[in-house]
Motif scaffolding. Sequence first.
Motif, PDB file in Angstrom:
ATOM      1  N   LEU A 115     -15.690 -36.044 -11.404  1.00 54.47           N
ATOM      2  CA  LEU A 115     -16.157 -37.376 -11.040  1.00 54.47           C
ATOM      3  C   LEU A 115     -16.704 -38.058 -12.283  1.00 54.47           C
ATOM      4  O   LEU A 115     -17.515 -37.475 -13.016  1.00 54.47           O
ATOM      5  CB  LEU A 115     -17.241 -37.267  -9.971  1.00 54.47           C
ATOM      6  N   ARG A 149       0.457 -37.861 -11.063  1.00 56.14           N
ATOM      7  CA  ARG A 149      -0.694 -38.015 -10.189  1.00 56.14           C
ATOM      8  C   ARG A 149      -0.272 -38.539  -8.835  1.00 56.14           C
ATOM      9  O   ARG A 149       0.776 -39.185  -8.704  1.00 56.14           O
ATOM     10  CB  ARG A 149      -1.739 -38.937 -10.817  1.00 56.14           C
ATOM     11  N   SER A 186      -2.209 -40.272  -5.314  1.00 55.28           N
ATOM     12  CA  SER A 186      -3.370 -40.724  -4.565  1.00 55.28           C
ATOM     13  C   SER A 186      -2.987 -40.817  -3.100  1.00 55.28           C
ATOM     14  O   SER A 186      -1.803 -40.905  -2.768  1.00 55.28           O
ATOM     15  CB  SER A 186      -3.867 -42.070  -5.098  1.00 55.28           C
ATOM     16  N   PRO A 209     -11.196 -47.183 -11.433  1.00 53.60           N
ATOM     17  CA  PRO A 209     -11.155 -46.615 -10.076  1.00 53.60           C
ATOM     18  C   PRO A 209      -9.730 -46.335  -9.601  1.00 53.60           C
ATOM     19  O   PRO A 209      -9.508 -45.362  -8.862  1.00 53.60           O
ATOM     20  CB  PRO A 209     -11.835 -47.688  -9.236  1.00 53.60           C
ATOM     21  N   GLU A 210      -8.792 -47.142 -10.013  1.00 51.56           N
ATOM     22  CA  GLU A 210      -7.406 -46.935  -9.588  1.00 51.56           C
ATOM     23  C   GLU A 210      -6.760 -45.714 -10.239  1.00 51.56           C
ATOM     24  O   GLU A 210      -5.629 -45.341  -9.886  1.00 51.56           O
ATOM     25  CB  GLU A 210      -6.552 -48.179  -9.849  1.00 51.56           C
ATOM     26  N   THR A 226      -8.084 -42.876  -9.817  1.00 50.10           N
ATOM     27  CA  THR A 226      -8.462 -41.812  -8.903  1.00 50.10           C
ATOM     28  C   THR A 226      -7.227 -41.222  -8.235  1.00 50.10           C
ATOM     29  O   THR A 226      -6.420 -41.943  -7.643  1.00 50.10           O
ATOM     30  CB  THR A 226      -9.428 -42.342  -7.828  1.00 50.10           C
ATOM     31  N   GLN A 232      -8.492 -32.737  -9.101  1.00 55.64           N
ATOM     32  CA  GLN A 232      -8.938 -34.041  -8.608  1.00 55.64           C
ATOM     33  C   GLN A 232      -9.684 -34.807  -9.695  1.00 55.64           C
ATOM     34  O   GLN A 232     -10.591 -34.269 -10.338  1.00 55.64           O
ATOM     35  CB  GLN A 232      -9.853 -33.861  -7.389  1.00 55.64           C
ATOM     36  N   VAL A 233      -9.311 -36.054  -9.854  1.00 51.68           N
ATOM     37  CA  VAL A 233     -10.034 -36.988 -10.721  1.00 51.68           C
ATOM     38  C   VAL A 233     -10.501 -38.145  -9.852  1.00 51.68           C
ATOM     39  O   VAL A 233      -9.689 -38.776  -9.173  1.00 51.68           O
ATOM     40  CB  VAL A 233      -9.144 -37.512 -11.858  1.00 51.68           C
ATOM     41  N   THR A 234     -11.795 -38.381  -9.861  1.00 52.09           N
ATOM     42  CA  THR A 234     -12.370 -39.468  -9.091  1.00 52.09           C
ATOM     43  C   THR A 234     -13.153 -40.366 -10.027  1.00 52.09           C
ATOM     44  O   THR A 234     -14.041 -39.907 -10.739  1.00 52.09           O
ATOM     45  CB  THR A 234     -13.292 -38.940  -7.985  1.00 52.09           C
ATOM     46  N   VAL A 235     -12.815 -41.653 -10.004  1.00 49.42           N
ATOM     47  CA  VAL A 235     -13.483 -42.633 -10.854  1.00 49.42           C
ATOM     48  C   VAL A 235     -14.248 -43.591  -9.955  1.00 49.42           C
ATOM     49  O   VAL A 235     -13.659 -44.288  -9.126  1.00 49.42           O
ATOM     50  CB  VAL A 235     -12.471 -43.404 -11.718  1.00 49.42           C
ATOM     51  N   SER A 236     -15.553 -43.614 -10.123  1.00 50.40           N
ATOM     52  CA  SER A 236     -16.394 -44.480  -9.293  1.00 50.40           C
ATOM     53  C   SER A 236     -16.593 -45.834  -9.969  1.00 50.40           C
ATOM     54  O   SER A 236     -16.645 -45.932 -11.200  1.00 50.40           O
ATOM     55  CB  SER A 236     -17.736 -43.816  -9.036  1.00 50.40           C
TER      56      SER A 236
END
Length: 115
Positions: free
Chosen positions: A11, A38, A40, A87-88, A90, A110-114
């Motif tokens: 994250l 990737r 999503s 965020p995109e 993610t 998993q890669v999550t960008v807030s």
Amino acid sequence: QVQLVESGGGLVQAGGSLRLSCVASGSISNINIMGWYRQSPGNERELVATLARGGAANFADAVKGRFTISRDYAKNTVYLQMNSLKPEDTAVYYCNAERFYRYYWGQGTQVTVSS
């Protein structure tokens, strides 16, 4: 057979950076292309970046100028340096390797960008 193990996901806030790693094992001789894809939720798996043994690199338009790909042949590892994350970006990121026109996949990270 080629086994691929990814690491480095997590994250991160928008604008941040992450580096993904993928180690290949098994029948690793003659691996030509290694790269990253990737996926999503609700979307198909898409190319992020690939790097051929001869040095030719290919990037998705969405990541050009922000992501770089490199290989350490001594360590049988491919890296994806991701900067200025959005965020995109993610998604679950999958490592891919091509050997004699057969394609192998890792389990994904998993890669999550807030925002």
